[in-house]
Design a protein around this motif. Structure first.
Motif, short mmCIF file in Angstrom:
data_model
loop_
_atom_site.label_atom_id
_atom_site.label_comp_id
_atom_site.label_asym_id
_atom_site.label_seq_id
_atom_site.Cartn_x
_atom_site.Cartn_y
_atom_site.Cartn_z
N CYS A 105 9.17 25.22 14.65
CA CYS A 105 8.17 26.19 15.13
C CYS A 105 7.67 25.80 16.51
O CYS A 105 7.54 26.65 17.40
N GLU A 106 7.39 24.52 16.72
CA GLU A 106 6.90 24.06 18.02
C GLU A 106 7.89 24.41 19.13
O GLU A 106 7.49 24.88 20.21
N ILE A 107 9.17 24.20 18.86
CA ILE A 107 10.18 24.51 19.88
C ILE A 107 10.21 26.01 20.15
O ILE A 107 10.26 26.45 21.31
N LEU A 108 10.14 26.80 19.10
CA LEU A 108 10.14 28.26 19.29
C LEU A 108 8.90 28.70 20.07
O LEU A 108 8.99 29.56 20.94
N PHE A 109 7.77 28.09 19.79
CA PHE A 109 6.54 28.44 20.53
C PHE A 109 6.71 28.05 22.01
O PHE A 109 6.30 28.79 22.91
N ASP A 110 7.31 26.88 22.24
CA ASP A 110 7.57 26.45 23.63
C ASP A 110 8.48 27.43 24.36
O ASP A 110 8.42 27.56 25.58
N GLU A 111 9.33 28.10 23.59
CA GLU A 111 10.23 29.10 24.18
C GLU A 111 9.52 30.44 24.36
O GLU A 111 10.14 31.43 24.73
N GLY A 112 8.25 30.46 24.01
CA GLY A 112 7.46 31.68 24.22
C GLY A 112 7.36 32.59 23.00
O GLY A 112 6.88 33.71 23.09
N ASN B 131 6.08 34.14 19.49
CA ASN B 131 4.81 34.35 18.80
C ASN B 131 5.07 34.18 17.30
O ASN B 131 6.02 34.75 16.77
N PRO B 132 4.24 33.39 16.60
CA PRO B 132 4.51 33.17 15.17
C PRO B 132 4.62 34.46 14.36
O PRO B 132 5.35 34.50 13.37
N ASP B 133 3.91 35.50 14.79
CA ASP B 133 3.97 36.77 14.05
C ASP B 133 5.36 37.41 14.08
O ASP B 133 5.67 38.26 13.25
N ASN B 134 6.17 37.00 15.07
CA ASN B 134 7.49 37.63 15.23
C ASN B 134 8.62 36.81 14.66
O ASN B 134 9.79 37.13 14.89
N ILE B 135 8.28 35.75 13.94
CA ILE B 135 9.33 34.85 13.45
C ILE B 135 9.64 35.13 11.97
O ILE B 135 8.76 35.09 11.12
N LEU B 136 10.91 35.43 11.74
CA LEU B 136 11.41 35.62 10.37
C LEU B 136 12.08 34.32 9.93
O LEU B 136 12.79 33.70 10.72
N VAL B 137 11.86 33.95 8.68
CA VAL B 137 12.46 32.71 8.18
C VAL B 137 13.20 32.99 6.87
O VAL B 137 12.69 33.69 6.00
N SER B 138 14.40 32.43 6.77
CA SER B 138 15.17 32.54 5.54
C SER B 138 15.51 31.15 5.04
O SER B 138 16.00 30.31 5.79
N ILE B 139 15.22 30.93 3.76
CA ILE B 139 15.51 29.63 3.14
C ILE B 139 16.73 29.79 2.24
O ILE B 139 16.71 30.55 1.27
#
Ligand code: ZN
Length: 236
Positions: free
Chosen positions: A134-141, A143-151
């Protein structure tokens, strides 16, 4: 059989696929879609299997890393291979994680079209690799609201018995004691990290498949000498 797909990603221009062990060319005990060169399988069979995956995914290229139970996440194109996560904005490259009980986790920022995969066994989970992702994705700009996660498929909380030394590294919400045994819920431990970083509960989905119980998947715990499955994501 072949793969299961998290279809939520299709509308955003991505394919999130977790391949089972079928439709490959390797012999017992690697039968048949083993994608690891490090388990004693015939390398030419492994190469063929990776090519089968590439075709089934309709990808230009399959990219995998040498997973080392770290929390290192690289950018596709970096000249590093030992890592446990990779991300890209590039289309046509299927970013793959090898798994046989550990948790493959797929991320996508649906606005910025960034994809990422990570490998979270107990060590990576303990190191906080989902938070790092998540930190890396945030550094890439992102927004947590736009992140989909699949386990993806992994050993479940009812099957993953651990000893006290491992259990003691995790919070009580991911540990269950039963009949004198201790069980670790790797999925829960990772979801706690993801939600702690602001990923929305409704954007996190598990495929709900236990590799230990489901014989369509390789399971290191169950079979010891066995192949590795592959799962990941591709921007189309
Ligand atoms: Zn299970």
């Amino acid at each position: 059989m072949g793969f299961i797909e998290d279809k939520r990603f299709i509308q955003y221009g991505a394919r999130c696929l977790f391949f089972d062990r079928h439709e490959g060319v390797s012999d017992n005990p690697f039968d048949s879609l083993n994608v690891s060169f490090n388990v004693g399988d015939n390398p030419s069979n492994v190469k063929n299997n990776i090519e089968i995956v590439r075709q089934l995914a309709n990808a230009d290229k399959i990219f995998t890393i040498n997973q080392v139970h770290s929390d290192l996440i690289i950018k596709y194109g970096d000249n590093i291979k030992d890592a446990d996560g990779v991300y890209t904005k590039e289309k046509g490259v299927f970013l793959g994680i090898r798994f046989a009980d550990c948790v493959p986790i797929v991320f996508m920022d649906i606005k910025q079209k960034i994809i990422m995969v990570v490998h979270a066994g107990w060590k990576g989970t303990h190191l906080g690799i989902a938070e790092k992702a998540c930190e890396i994705l945030f550094d890439e700009g992102c927004n947590p609201d736009n992140i989909l996660v699949s386990i993806g498929p992994h050993i479940c909380k009812n099957c993953y018995e651990v000893k006290e030394d491992v259990a003691s590294k995790f919070g009580s919400c991911s540990i269950k004691k039963k009949d004198g045994k201790i069980f670790l819920d790797l999925e829960k431990a990772n979801i706690v990290q993801l939600e702690g970083m602001g990923i929305k509960k409704e954007n996190i989905e598990s495929m709900g498949i236990c590799t230990y119980e489901n014989r369509d998947f390789f399971s290191y715990r169950r079979d010891k000498k066995c192949g590795r499955n592959i799962g990941g994501i591709l921007l189309v």
